[in-house]
Design an enzyme around this catalytic site. Structure first.
Site, PDB file in Angstrom:
ATOM      1  CG  ASP A   1      -4.303  -8.339  -5.321  1.00  0.00           C
ATOM      2  OD1 ASP A   1      -5.047  -7.599  -5.998  1.00  0.00           O
ATOM      3  OD2 ASP A   1      -3.167  -8.015  -4.961  1.00  0.00           O
TER       4      ASP A   1
ATOM      5  CE  LYS B   1      -2.712  -0.911  -6.699  1.00  0.00           C
ATOM      6  NZ  LYS B   1      -3.258  -1.851  -7.668  1.00  0.00           N
TER       7      LYS B   1
ATOM      8  CG  HIS C   1      -0.682  -0.142  -2.628  1.00  0.00           C
ATOM      9  ND1 HIS C   1       0.363  -0.792  -3.220  1.00  0.00           N
ATOM     10  CD2 HIS C   1      -1.674  -1.064  -2.521  1.00  0.00           C
ATOM     11  CE1 HIS C   1       0.022  -2.036  -3.468  1.00  0.00           C
ATOM     12  NE2 HIS C   1      -1.213  -2.237  -3.052  1.00  0.00           N
TER      13      HIS C   1
ATOM     14  CG  HIS D   1      -7.079  -5.583  -1.706  1.00  0.00           C
ATOM     15  ND1 HIS D   1      -8.236  -5.596  -2.453  1.00  0.00           N
ATOM     16  CD2 HIS D   1      -6.057  -5.641  -2.595  1.00  0.00           C
ATOM     17  CE1 HIS D   1      -7.919  -5.668  -3.744  1.00  0.00           C
ATOM     18  NE2 HIS D   1      -6.613  -5.702  -3.856  1.00  0.00           N
TER      19      HIS D   1
HETATM   20 FE   LIG Z   1      -5.163  -5.370  -5.602  1.00  0.00          FE
HETATM   21 FE   LIG Z   2      -2.293  -4.061  -3.815  1.00  0.00          FE
END
Ligand SMILES: [Fe+2]
Ligand SMILES: [Fe+2]
Length: 487
Positions: free
Chosen positions: A436, A358, A383, A354
């Site tokens: 997350d 980044k 990102h 996910h």
């Molecule tokens: Fe994350």
């Molecule tokens: Fe993220």
């Protein structure tokens, strides 16, 4: 500050319209991912397509124009063919060049810390700087602590000058050994792993980490370094200057015999046209030398997702283990919500990947201990879309790309990148989002220590309905004992 920080800040803000206006989803109104996750055996993506797409994330980490690893692979195949490598060797070379930068994320935070600068531009420009002492000195002067205070910049410069050799070895060692480890996790053998591990060794012995010279350096490393130099210079200064640069580096950084081979290849205008062609990616996938076609089955896909999740997590000390933990929590939440084994497996891959976008965010932002300014925040937000764009390049990953790329969307439509609202955020995305946020809150961040579980849950509870799905949150609370997390 990292994305999770921002998320946390939003979560701790008093919600102007809570609880009365909390978005309540009518039963059955939650969209599911289009195209039910299916077993991939038999019709999964090709290995070259999958790793070729993920190599775009490595390019971002290295500050290189998109497609650098793919172009290096393409150049490497031309050299390999010209020196008569066998099909097996061509295949090993294919993946050693495509994955040459797999370890790139592991030293990014250290570059940022040592040189007080943006790791991506530092990594991009160091490839162009000459390897001579005056050249390196000029490079360090022009790249160290440009935005830092005078005293900090001076300290960083003194350190770089006094310990330059040791620093270069440390950074290279980290990157190369990690890259080789990732190659092994991706099921490649010693030849590919060693080709990646010795990428920064130089023909004249001036490289790192071992200071190997001449034929001691694995052939795939020598070809990969030449291919890297060719692409970096070609994308910045053009074909003729690239030929001159290769000639200048011949016998110093580069194997002179391979440079001679390249000299012949580079006289062909078609070579340069092919290198700049828009369909190079497709052509490269078709060039994959196949000893025996290896299907990317479900087990292999899991390994690849896990390995790239680790590449992402290695970018910053504050995200160590993040993708893996998000995948574990998401899996338990999906189990609690009754998803079947195929759906859970599919979702675990999405959770592992996910944050792949980044890799394109500078560590000056990821590791910043204070508040992000508007430009930094915009870069951080990118990102999510990058994750979607990278995964979407893999033909059979369309649905997974949308699910993973939407993990910062909010039910009330205030998230990003698209501002989707509850009607358009799928259950699978909501599960990843919940996991997350939970992991972000319960892990250390550059500016604060990890929150205790109860506190994190209390913070999350505030946003149930506006950012966090109520069913996912309830499933998370139920799943904590099975994850060994005490409340
Ligand atoms: Fe994350
Ligand atoms: Fe993220």
């Amino acid at each position: 500050m990292p994305i999770e920080t921002r998320m946390e800040d939003q979560l701790t803000l008093p919600l102007a319209d809570a609880p009365g206006n909390v978005v309540r989803l009518p039963a059955g109104a939650r969209p599911r991912a289009a195209g039910a996750p299916a077993r991939t055996s038999g019709n999964g993506p090709r290995l070259a397509e999958l790793l070729g797409a993920l190599s775009l994330a490595l390019d971002m980490t290295e500050g290189q124009p998109a497609g650098h690893c793919q172009r290096s692979c393409w150049i490497g195949q031309h050299i390999g063919r010209a020196i008569g490598l066998s099909t097996l060797e061509m295949r090993e070379l294919y993946y050693a060049t495509l994955l040459k930068d797999s370890g790139c994320s592991s030293n990014a935070a250290r570059v940022c810390q040592l040189f007080l600068t943006d790791d991506r531009s530092f990594k991009r420009d160091v490839k162009i700087a000459g390897s001579s002492l005056p050249g390196m000195f000029r490079f360090v002067l022009s790249h160290t602590g440009l935005k830092a205070g005078l005293a900090d910049r001076f300290r960083a410069l003194v350190n770089a000058v006094q310990n330059g050799g040791q620093i270069a070895r440390e950074l290279t060692e980290t990157r190369c050994s990690r890259g080789a480890q990732i190659a092994r996790q991706l099921r490649f053998g010693d030849a590919v792993a060693e080709g990646i591990a010795s990428l920064d060794e130089h023909w004249d012995g001036s490289g790192a980490p071992e200071g190997m010279s001449g034929d001691e350096i694995p052939l795939y490393s020598r070809i990969a370094l030449l291919a890297q130099v060719v692409d970096v210079f070609h994308t910045s200064v053009g074909a003729q200057a690239t030929r001159e640069e290769v000639a200048r580096r011949s016998g110093r950084l580069l194997d002179p015999r391979l440079c001679d081979v390249f000299d012949v290849i580079s006289r062909d205008a078609d070579f340069w046209r092919g290198l700049a062609a828009e369909d190079l990616e497709q052509r490269l996938f078709e060039m994959e030398p196949a000893r025996q076609p290896q299907p990317v089955d479900d087990d292999y896909l899991d390994d690849i997702a896990l390995a790239f999740g680790q590449v992402v997590d290695a970018k910053s000390p504050f995200t160590a283990g993040h993708s893996e933990r998000v995948a574990l929590v998401a899996d338990q939440v999906s189990r609690g919500l009754g998803l079947d084994e195929d759906q859970r497996r599919w979702l675990r891959r999405g959770a592992l990947l996910h944050d792949v976008g980044k890799l394109g965010v500078s560590n000056t932002i990821l590791d910043k201990p204070g508040k992000l300014d508007a430009r930094e925040w915009a870069e951080m937000q990118r990102h999510a879309l990058q994750t979607e764009l990278i995964l979407a390049r893999i033909g059979s990953f369309g649905a997974l790309a949308r699910v993973a790329g939407a993990h910062h969307e909010k039910l009330d439509g205030t998230g990003y990148p698209r501002g989707l609202d509850a009607r358009h955020i799928r259950l699978e995305t909501r599960i990843i989002t919940t996991a997350d946020i939970f992991d972000a809150l319960t892990a250390d961040r550059p500016y604060r220590a990890a929150m205790p579980t109860q506190q994190a849950l209390a913070v999350m509870r505030e946003s149930v309905g506006s950012a966090i799905d109520a069913d996912c949150f309830a499933a998370l609370e139920r799943a904590l004992p099975s994850l060994g997390i005490r409340c």
